[in-house]
Scaffold this motif. Structure first.
Motif, short mmCIF file in Angstrom:
data_model
loop_
_atom_site.label_atom_id
_atom_site.label_comp_id
_atom_site.label_asym_id
_atom_site.label_seq_id
_atom_site.Cartn_x
_atom_site.Cartn_y
_atom_site.Cartn_z
N THR A 1 0.82 -1.20 0.00
CA THR A 1 0.00 0.00 0.00
C THR A 1 0.86 1.25 0.00
O THR A 1 0.57 2.22 -0.70
CB THR A 1 -0.93 0.00 1.23
N ALA A 2 1.96 1.23 0.77
CA ALA A 2 2.84 2.39 0.82
C ALA A 2 3.47 2.66 -0.54
O ALA A 2 3.75 3.80 -0.89
CB ALA A 2 3.92 2.17 1.87
N ALA A 3 3.69 1.60 -1.31
CA ALA A 3 4.31 1.75 -2.63
C ALA A 3 3.29 2.19 -3.68
O ALA A 3 3.67 2.54 -4.80
CB ALA A 3 4.96 0.44 -3.04
N ASP A 4 2.01 2.17 -3.35
CA ASP A 4 0.94 2.52 -4.29
C ASP A 4 0.09 3.62 -3.65
O ASP A 4 -0.81 3.34 -2.87
CB ASP A 4 0.10 1.28 -4.59
N PRO A 5 0.35 4.89 -3.95
CA PRO A 5 -0.37 5.97 -3.27
C PRO A 5 -1.88 5.93 -3.51
O PRO A 5 -2.65 6.35 -2.65
CB PRO A 5 0.25 7.24 -3.86
N GLN A 6 -2.30 5.41 -4.66
CA GLN A 6 -3.73 5.36 -4.92
C GLN A 6 -4.42 4.26 -4.11
O GLN A 6 -5.54 4.43 -3.66
CB GLN A 6 -3.98 5.19 -6.42
N ALA A 7 -3.73 3.15 -3.89
CA ALA A 7 -4.27 2.12 -3.00
C ALA A 7 -4.35 2.65 -1.58
O ALA A 7 -5.32 2.40 -0.85
CB ALA A 7 -3.39 0.87 -3.06
N TRP B 1 -20.65 11.75 -4.84
CA TRP B 1 -19.32 11.57 -5.43
C TRP B 1 -19.00 10.08 -5.48
O TRP B 1 -19.17 9.37 -4.47
CB TRP B 1 -18.25 12.30 -4.60
N ILE B 2 -18.52 9.61 -6.62
CA ILE B 2 -18.19 8.20 -6.77
C ILE B 2 -16.73 8.10 -7.21
O ILE B 2 -16.36 8.62 -8.28
CB ILE B 2 -19.09 7.50 -7.81
N ILE B 3 -15.92 7.46 -6.40
CA ILE B 3 -14.50 7.27 -6.72
C ILE B 3 -14.26 5.79 -6.96
O ILE B 3 -14.59 4.96 -6.10
CB ILE B 3 -13.60 7.79 -5.58
N THR B 4 -13.71 5.45 -8.12
CA THR B 4 -13.46 4.05 -8.46
C THR B 4 -12.01 3.84 -8.87
O THR B 4 -11.35 4.76 -9.38
CB THR B 4 -14.37 3.57 -9.60
N ARG B 5 -11.54 2.63 -8.65
CA ARG B 5 -10.21 2.23 -9.10
C ARG B 5 -10.35 1.64 -10.50
O ARG B 5 -11.20 0.77 -10.74
CB ARG B 5 -9.63 1.18 -8.13
N THR B 6 -9.56 2.12 -11.44
CA THR B 6 -9.58 1.61 -12.81
C THR B 6 -8.25 0.93 -13.12
O THR B 6 -7.35 0.88 -12.27
CB THR B 6 -9.80 2.76 -13.82
N ALA B 7 -8.13 0.44 -14.34
CA ALA B 7 -6.88 -0.22 -14.73
C ALA B 7 -5.72 0.75 -14.81
O ALA B 7 -4.55 0.34 -14.77
CB ALA B 7 -7.06 -0.92 -16.07
N THR B 8 -6.02 2.05 -14.93
CA THR B 8 -4.95 3.04 -15.12
C THR B 8 -4.84 4.04 -13.98
O THR B 8 -3.96 4.89 -14.00
CB THR B 8 -5.17 3.80 -16.43
N GLY B 9 -5.73 3.98 -12.98
CA GLY B 9 -5.66 4.95 -11.89
C GLY B 9 -6.96 5.03 -11.13
O GLY B 9 -7.62 4.03 -10.88
N LEU B 10 -7.36 6.26 -10.78
CA LEU B 10 -8.61 6.49 -10.07
C LEU B 10 -9.51 7.39 -10.91
O LEU B 10 -9.04 8.21 -11.71
CB LEU B 10 -8.35 7.17 -8.72
N ARG B 11 -10.80 7.22 -10.72
CA ARG B 11 -11.80 8.01 -11.47
C ARG B 11 -12.79 8.63 -10.48
O ARG B 11 -13.25 7.96 -9.55
CB ARG B 11 -12.53 7.12 -12.46
N LEU B 12 -13.10 9.90 -10.68
CA LEU B 12 -14.12 10.58 -9.90
C LEU B 12 -15.30 10.91 -10.82
O LEU B 12 -15.12 11.50 -11.88
CB LEU B 12 -13.57 11.88 -9.31
N LYS B 13 -16.50 10.52 -10.40
CA LYS B 13 -17.71 10.88 -11.12
C LYS B 13 -18.71 11.51 -10.15
O LYS B 13 -18.71 11.20 -8.95
CB LYS B 13 -18.34 9.65 -11.78
N HIS B 14 -19.56 12.39 -10.69
CA HIS B 14 -20.58 13.07 -9.91
C HIS B 14 -21.94 12.56 -10.37
O HIS B 14 -22.35 12.81 -11.51
CB HIS B 14 -20.52 14.58 -10.14
N ASP B 15 -22.62 11.83 -9.51
CA ASP B 15 -23.98 11.38 -9.79
C ASP B 15 -24.93 12.48 -9.30
O ASP B 15 -24.95 12.81 -8.11
CB ASP B 15 -24.26 10.06 -9.06
N HIS B 16 -25.67 13.07 -10.23
CA HIS B 16 -26.52 14.22 -9.90
C HIS B 16 -27.96 13.88 -10.29
O HIS B 16 -28.24 13.61 -11.45
CB HIS B 16 -26.04 15.46 -10.66
#
Length: 216
Positions: free
Chosen positions: A35-41, A102-117
């Protein structure tokens, strides 16, 4: 060669092979080290620590002047409503408005933020599920999400051209931080459409769970 020397040589050979074998076996990484080696994790792990909890917030940055007058003075609460290692849902309640999640998801390339309105009847707003993906690994305490192509297309289709340079950011303190905060930020670069909205939530004190967000 005498017998003593031969005996030492025969004993030394297996020991040398054993030591050589040990030298090439890597030390297994612990989950904490990974986890320390992966800031997004690490970032997602910190959000998961907050799962099920709610916190009060306040606006700490707003520009241009008057841009957020409709929110000023209203109670603000974030609720970390649903969590997994790859998805976290955080409704953002402003007064009696329960339209935002706010929805934050882990993707194959990083993190994604979406706004459900959504509207009060549960239907989706004309502009919804907008957001962006991380362009860098960020840090365990801050992740930035430049606007994505899908959102740019939606903004333009709905007359929101000023939003096509949006960058969102989310910050979360470590659980051991003496002054723990969660921050949501929207910014645009300097120019005619410059924008800053920054709201900060105090993680040191939980508040009552707000109502279910509209449509959920």
């Amino acid at each position: 060669m005498n017998r003593t020397h031969t005996r030492i040589t025969l004993l030394a050979a297996p020991l040398a092979l054993l030591l050589a074998g040990c030298a090439i076996i890597p030390t297994p990484a612990t989950p904490a080290a990974e986890t320390a080696a992966d800031p997004q994790a690490a970032f997602m792990a910190r959000l998961n620590v907050l799962c099920g909890k709610s916190f009060a917030g306040r606006i700490v940055g707003s520009a241009p002047a008057g841009a957020d007058d409709d929110m000023a003075g209203q109670p603000m609460v974030m609720h970390v409503r649903s969590c997994t290692g790859t998805r976290v849902e955080i409704p953002f309640h402003v007064g009696t408005d329960h339209s935002r999640t706010w929805i934050i998801t882990r993707t194959a390339t990083g993190l994604r933020l979406k706004h459900d309105h959504r509207h009060q009847d549960g239907s989706s707003d004309a502009v919804t599920l907008y957001g962006g993906d991380t362009a860098t690994p960020g840090s365990p305490t801050r992740q930035a999400f430049p606007v994505d192509a899908e959102s740019i297309s939606s903004f333009r289709a709905n007359g929101l051209d000023r939003s096509v340079t949006n960058v969102w950011a989310v910050e979360v303190s470590a659980p051991t931080d003496p002054n723990p905060r969660f921050v949501y930020e929207l910014s645009r670069p300097a120019g005619p459409n410059a924008r800053l909205f920054r709201v900060e939530f105090d993680l040191s004190r939980e508040v009552a769970t707000p109502p279910t967000p509209w449509g959920w």
